[in-house]
Design a protein around this motif. Structure first.
Motif, PDB file in Angstrom:
ATOM      1  N   ASP A 217     -46.207 -55.872 -77.244  1.00  0.00           N
ATOM      2  CA  ASP A 217     -47.592 -55.401 -77.194  1.00  0.00           C
ATOM      3  C   ASP A 217     -47.777 -54.056 -77.867  1.00  0.00           C
ATOM      4  O   ASP A 217     -48.887 -53.534 -77.896  1.00  0.00           O
ATOM      5  N   GLN A 220     -50.460 -54.014 -80.443  1.00  0.00           N
ATOM      6  CA  GLN A 220     -51.736 -54.602 -80.070  1.00  0.00           C
ATOM      7  C   GLN A 220     -52.745 -53.508 -79.714  1.00  0.00           C
ATOM      8  O   GLN A 220     -52.392 -52.510 -79.083  1.00  0.00           O
ATOM      9  N   THR A 242     -45.903 -58.440 -84.305  1.00  0.00           N
ATOM     10  CA  THR A 242     -47.095 -59.072 -83.741  1.00  0.00           C
ATOM     11  C   THR A 242     -48.366 -58.698 -84.473  1.00  0.00           C
ATOM     12  O   THR A 242     -49.432 -59.161 -84.113  1.00  0.00           O
ATOM     13  N   ALA A 243     -48.270 -57.838 -85.469  1.00  0.00           N
ATOM     14  CA  ALA A 243     -49.469 -57.487 -86.227  1.00  0.00           C
ATOM     15  C   ALA A 243     -49.110 -57.416 -87.700  1.00  0.00           C
ATOM     16  O   ALA A 243     -48.085 -56.854 -88.067  1.00  0.00           O
TER      17      ALA A 243
END
Length: 329
Positions: A217, A220, A242-243
């Motif tokens: 995370d 995020q 995740t990004a």
């Protein structure tokens, strides 16, 4: 003119031999330092946030490992004192190096032994796992925060030299304050890229390393939490960022929010400075050129060990809520 005596000739030979030995010892000492530090000089420095002149210099390799130990501790909700104990223990056991040898079957940052139930060799040689299992044992020590550091460390390690941990407490305390984010703008590194080994670099490598250490995370935005990776149960998997970065950009932006911090009571500022110092600690390995947060900026190659006021583009609301990491690739 009389010829030099045999005594003078012998003395001259001894002086030449002595000089040669001094040179050989100097070369040997240099080679030992290169081996121990992985080819890097100190390169990094942490200073006290209390302006009392206390400071500690260390290598880029040590910086990466210290940053990982600190992140694992805060991810578990452990206090700064626990991180200090862990760092002092690793300084004594391995010099904050992930070594593949030791006394009997001891391995890794904390010289943990597979034969004593600390895990498999490949697990112990994963810094994230090693730090996690150390904290797991430390948390079981009653009132460890009130114990002298050497006593708390010894109850985990069962070392043959229990008093040895105490000498590392001042340096470990400086590192812990910086790497948990409690002492802003106190850790710097020269940040010269490591050319001795081939490593992944650039924004994707930075994202992968952030996910590895902080959890999935970390990239995020606030309100888009995902489940966090737990430390110490298995070796760290190869993470998938995740990004995705904007096309062609060398900048990684890490959102900061108090709610994203796993340890209760930590502020967004502490979270931000932990990430910022983590980035500086990893600058050599990941070819990071610039880090900014909270209106301050660190730039690679700056040897005066200071964070400077950031440029106008870094002083807006976005900069206050995020750490910006600029890579060299």
């Amino acid at each position: 003119m009389p010829e030099p005596s045999h005594t003078l000739k012998r003395r001259g030979r001894l002086l030449r031999v002595g000089a040669a030995l001094v040179v050989l010892l100097a070369v040997a000492g240099y080679l030992v330092v290169q081996y121990v530090t992985g080819g890097h000089g100190p390169g990094c420095k942490v200073v006290s946030g209390k302006n009392d002149g206390e400071a500690y210099e260390f290598t880029p390799e040590q910086a990466v490992n210290a940053a990982t130990i600190a992140v694992v501790g805060t991810d578990r909700g452990m206090p700064e004192r626990a991180v200090t104990i862990a760092l002092a223990t690793s300084l004594q056991e391995s010099g904050l190096r992930n070594i593949q040898h030791g006394d009997r079957d001891s391995l890794g940052l904390f010289q943990q032994r597979p034969s004593q139930g600390w895990g498999k060799p490949q697990q112990i040689l994963d810094p994230t796992y090693a730090a996690g299992v150390f904290y797991e044992h430390l948390a079981k020590v009653p009132d460890y925060q009130k114990l002298p550091l050497t006593v708390a460390a010894q109850r985990v390690q069962r070392s043959g030299f229990p008093e040895a941990y105490a000498k590392h407490e001042p340096d470990a305390a400086l590192l812990a304050a910086a790497l948990t984010g409690h002492a802003p703008a106190t850790l710097t590194c020269q940040g010269r890229p490591d050319t001795t080994t081939v490593r992944a670099a650039g924004p994707e490598a930075v994202r992968a390393a952030l996910v590895r250490d902080f959890g999935r995370d970390v990239l995020q935005p606030a309100g888009a939490e995902v489940s966090r990776k737990k430390h110490a149960s298995t070796p760290s998997p190869t993470p998938t960022p995740t990004a995705e970065p904007a096309s062609g950009t060398r900048t990684v932006t890490v959102p900061v929010a108090a709610g994203k911090s796993p340890a209760k009571g930590r502020t967004a500022g502490q979270r931000g400075w932990q990430v910022a110092h983590w980035a500086v600690a990893n600058a050599t390995a990941l070819h990071i050129e610039r880090v900014s947060f909270g209106g301050r900026e660190w730039t690679a190659g700056n040897t005066d060990s200071r964070w400077r006021a950031a440029g106008s583009q870094e002083t807006g609301g976005v900069a206050k809520a995020a750490v910006r990491i600029v890579t060299g690739q």
